[in-house]
Design a protein around this motif. Sequence first.
Motif, PDB file in Angstrom:
ATOM      1  N   VAL A   1       0.732  -1.113   0.027  1.00 53.87           N
ATOM      2  CA  VAL A   1      -0.065   0.030   0.164  1.00 53.87           C
ATOM      3  C   VAL A   1       0.975   1.088   0.097  1.00 53.87           C
ATOM      4  CG1 VAL A   1      -1.814   1.466   1.370  1.00 53.87           C
ATOM      5  CG2 VAL A   1      -2.046  -1.134   1.273  1.00 53.87           C
ATOM      6  N   VAL A   2       0.432   2.109  -0.878  1.00 51.11           N
ATOM      7  CA  VAL A   2       1.345   3.289  -0.912  1.00 51.11           C
ATOM      8  C   VAL A   2       0.741   4.682  -0.705  1.00 51.11           C
ATOM      9  CG1 VAL A   2       2.482   5.048  -2.802  1.00 51.11           C
ATOM     10  CG2 VAL A   2       2.962   2.359  -2.745  1.00 51.11           C
ATOM     11  N   THR A   3       1.199   5.325   0.276  1.00 47.73           N
ATOM     12  CA  THR A   3       0.504   6.831   0.459  1.00 47.73           C
ATOM     13  C   THR A   3       1.683   7.908   0.443  1.00 47.73           C
ATOM     14  OG1 THR A   3      -0.756   7.999   2.059  1.00 47.73           O
ATOM     15  CG2 THR A   3       0.625   6.251   2.715  1.00 47.73           C
ATOM     16  N   THR A   4       1.362   8.950  -0.597  1.00 48.60           N
ATOM     17  CA  THR A   4       2.044  10.223  -0.702  1.00 48.60           C
ATOM     18  C   THR A   4       1.532  11.328  -0.549  1.00 48.60           C
ATOM     19  OG1 THR A   4       1.906  10.046  -3.077  1.00 48.60           O
ATOM     20  CG2 THR A   4       3.515   8.836  -2.268  1.00 48.60           C
ATOM     21  N   TRP A   5       1.612  12.013   0.482  1.00 44.05           N
ATOM     22  CA  TRP A   5       1.102  13.322   0.798  1.00 44.05           C
ATOM     23  C   TRP A   5      -0.383  12.925   0.748  1.00 44.05           C
ATOM     24  CZ3 TRP A   5       5.019  13.091  -3.319  1.00 44.05           C
ATOM     25  CH2 TRP A   5       6.381  13.227  -2.566  1.00 44.05           C
ATOM     26  N   THR A   6      -1.119  12.242   1.240  1.00 40.83           N
ATOM     27  CA  THR A   6      -2.273  11.842   1.449  1.00 40.83           C
ATOM     28  C   THR A   6      -2.931  11.938   2.747  1.00 40.83           C
ATOM     29  OG1 THR A   6      -2.174  10.549  -0.554  1.00 40.83           O
ATOM     30  CG2 THR A   6      -3.989  10.199   0.718  1.00 40.83           C
ATOM     31  N   LEU A   7      -2.149  11.484   3.955  1.00 39.96           N
ATOM     32  CA  LEU A   7      -2.722  11.329   5.292  1.00 39.96           C
ATOM     33  C   LEU A   7      -2.994  12.664   5.891  1.00 39.96           C
ATOM     34  CD1 LEU A   7      -0.204   8.693   6.789  1.00 39.96           C
ATOM     35  CD2 LEU A   7      -2.596   8.265   5.762  1.00 39.96           C
ATOM     36  N   CYS A   8      -2.407  13.615   5.272  1.00 42.78           N
ATOM     37  CA  CYS A   8      -2.778  15.269   5.892  1.00 42.78           C
ATOM     38  C   CYS A   8      -4.321  15.413   5.513  1.00 42.78           C
ATOM     39  CB  CYS A   8      -1.860  16.118   5.351  1.00 42.78           C
ATOM     40  SG  CYS A   8      -1.981  16.381   3.473  1.00 42.78           S
ATOM     41  N   THR A   9      -4.857  14.822   4.635  1.00 43.85           N
ATOM     42  CA  THR A   9      -6.213  15.330   4.205  1.00 43.85           C
ATOM     43  C   THR A   9      -7.519  14.482   4.660  1.00 43.85           C
ATOM     44  OG1 THR A   9      -6.015  14.247   2.028  1.00 43.85           O
ATOM     45  CG2 THR A   9      -5.301  16.353   1.964  1.00 43.85           C
ATOM     46  N   ILE A  10      -6.832  13.359   4.967  1.00 46.75           N
ATOM     47  CA  ILE A  10      -7.989  12.276   5.343  1.00 46.75           C
ATOM     48  C   ILE A  10      -8.802  12.488   6.690  1.00 46.75           C
ATOM     49  CG2 ILE A  10      -8.729   9.845   5.686  1.00 46.75           C
ATOM     50  CD1 ILE A  10      -6.212   9.353   3.914  1.00 46.75           C
ATOM     51  N   PRO A  11     -10.041  12.885   6.716  1.00 49.36           N
ATOM     52  CA  PRO A  11     -10.711  13.172   7.845  1.00 49.36           C
ATOM     53  C   PRO A  11     -10.475  12.262   9.119  1.00 49.36           C
ATOM     54  CG  PRO A  11     -12.318  13.776   6.108  1.00 49.36           C
ATOM     55  CD  PRO A  11     -11.084  13.064   5.592  1.00 49.36           C
ATOM     56  N   GLN A  12     -10.823  11.033   8.853  1.00 46.00           N
ATOM     57  CA  GLN A  12     -10.630   9.906   9.802  1.00 46.00           C
ATOM     58  C   GLN A  12      -9.520   9.165   9.545  1.00 46.00           C
ATOM     59  OE1 GLN A  12     -14.485   8.218  11.339  1.00 46.00           O
ATOM     60  NE2 GLN A  12     -15.124   8.881   9.190  1.00 46.00           N
ATOM     61  N   VAL A  13      -8.375   9.704   9.843  1.00 42.99           N
ATOM     62  CA  VAL A  13      -7.107   9.111   9.322  1.00 42.99           C
ATOM     63  C   VAL A  13      -6.808   7.929   9.796  1.00 42.99           C
ATOM     64  CG1 VAL A  13      -5.439  10.638  11.006  1.00 42.99           C
ATOM     65  CG2 VAL A  13      -4.567   9.583   8.879  1.00 42.99           C
ATOM     66  N   ILE A  14      -7.119   7.745  11.463  1.00 45.63           N
ATOM     67  CA  ILE A  14      -6.782   6.384  11.935  1.00 45.63           C
ATOM     68  C   ILE A  14      -7.572   5.199  11.289  1.00 45.63           C
ATOM     69  CG2 ILE A  14      -6.881   5.012  14.135  1.00 45.63           C
ATOM     70  CD1 ILE A  14      -4.455   7.086  14.138  1.00 45.63           C
ATOM     71  N   VAL A  15      -8.861   5.657  11.045  1.00 49.30           N
ATOM     72  CA  VAL A  15      -9.967   4.545  10.443  1.00 49.30           C
ATOM     73  C   VAL A  15      -9.119   4.140   9.126  1.00 49.30           C
ATOM     74  CG1 VAL A  15     -11.993   4.380   9.378  1.00 49.30           C
ATOM     75  CG2 VAL A  15     -11.755   5.369  11.697  1.00 49.30           C
ATOM     76  N   ALA A  16      -8.661   5.296   8.304  1.00 46.38           N
ATOM     77  CA  ALA A  16      -8.050   5.035   7.039  1.00 46.38           C
ATOM     78  C   ALA A  16      -7.072   4.151   7.022  1.00 46.38           C
ATOM     79  CB  ALA A  16      -7.927   6.284   6.062  1.00 46.38           C
ATOM     80  N   LEU A  17      -6.066   4.163   7.996  1.00 42.07           N
ATOM     81  CA  LEU A  17      -4.965   3.542   8.200  1.00 42.07           C
ATOM     82  C   LEU A  17      -5.129   2.039   8.622  1.00 42.07           C
ATOM     83  CD1 LEU A  17      -2.514   6.066  10.006  1.00 42.07           C
ATOM     84  CD2 LEU A  17      -2.060   4.846   7.861  1.00 42.07           C
ATOM     85  N   ARG A  18      -6.168   1.891   9.519  1.00 37.56           N
ATOM     86  CA  ARG A  18      -6.608   0.557   9.829  1.00 37.56           C
ATOM     87  C   ARG A  18      -7.297   0.009   8.484  1.00 37.56           C
ATOM     88  NH1 ARG A  18      -9.342   2.577  15.592  1.00 37.56           N
ATOM     89  NH2 ARG A  18      -7.378   2.218  16.600  1.00 37.56           N
ATOM     90  N   GLU A  19      -7.930   0.590   7.811  1.00 33.42           N
ATOM     91  CA  GLU A  19      -8.265  -0.278   6.588  1.00 33.42           C
ATOM     92  C   GLU A  19      -7.083  -0.634   5.582  1.00 33.42           C
ATOM     93  OE1 GLU A  19     -11.842  -0.198   4.335  1.00 33.42           O
ATOM     94  OE2 GLU A  19     -11.398  -1.312   6.403  1.00 33.42           O
ATOM     95  N   MET A  20      -6.079   0.232   5.548  1.00 33.58           N
ATOM     96  CA  MET A  20      -4.976   0.059   4.660  1.00 33.58           C
ATOM     97  C   MET A  20      -4.322  -1.309   5.527  1.00 33.58           C
ATOM     98  SD  MET A  20      -3.222   3.676   4.497  1.00 33.58           S
ATOM     99  CE  MET A  20      -4.402   5.277   4.317  1.00 33.58           C
TER     100      MET A  20
END
Length: 202
Positions: free
Chosen positions: A99-118
Amino acid sequence: MALYRDHVLPCLTHLAMSNRRLIEYRRRVLSQASGRVLEIGIGSGLNLPFYGGHASSVYGIDPSDPLLRRALSQRAAQAVLVEASAEVIPFGTSTFDTVVTTWTLCTIPQVIVALREMRRALRPDGRLLFVEHGLAPDHTVARWQHRLTPCWKCLGGGCHLNRKIDDLITAAGFRIERLETGYIRGRNPFTFMYEGVARSAA
C-alpha cells in the motif's frame, strides 16, 4: 464553495504536487513497491510513471473525480482507478502486497480509520510505503503549523499541517521498520517530511 472544491482545488492540487522537489521522494518510495499495489489518494496520477517492474499491478483510489479524470490521461503505467474514500477501501482483506500513500494522510478526515483499512487490505507480510508532510520537531515551526492548520484546511482540501505521521501509523496497528525525517527545503510549516516503510504489528 462547490465551485472551488470541484474545479479550482483539483487544479491547484495537481500544480502543487507537480513540484520538481518531490520527484526524488517519488522515485525512492515507488521503486520499492512490489506485487499487487494499492495507492491511496492517487490524485492526478503523478506517481504512475515511477512504478518499477516489481509492481505487477497498480490500483488507485481517490475521492476526487476531477483528479481521477486527470490520472486517466497518464500513459506511463496501467492502473485500475476507483473513486473511493480511504476510510472505506472497496477491496477485500489481505488483497495487496504493497500500500502506497504519498502526501495523502494530511487530508483524510478519519485518518486512523483509514490507516486501519490499509492494514486490513494488506497481506500479513505486506508493506506500507509512505512519504508525507507533517508536524515538525522545531517548536517555532510547530506553533505556526498549529496556528495555520484551521485556515489551511479550508484552502487545501482538508490538509492538516500538524499531523505527527509516525504516531498515527503506529496507533493504527503498524510497526515502522524504517523512518527518515527532515525538511525538503528551509524550516517552514509546509516542508517537514516523513518517509518510511511499515508493516502490520500483529
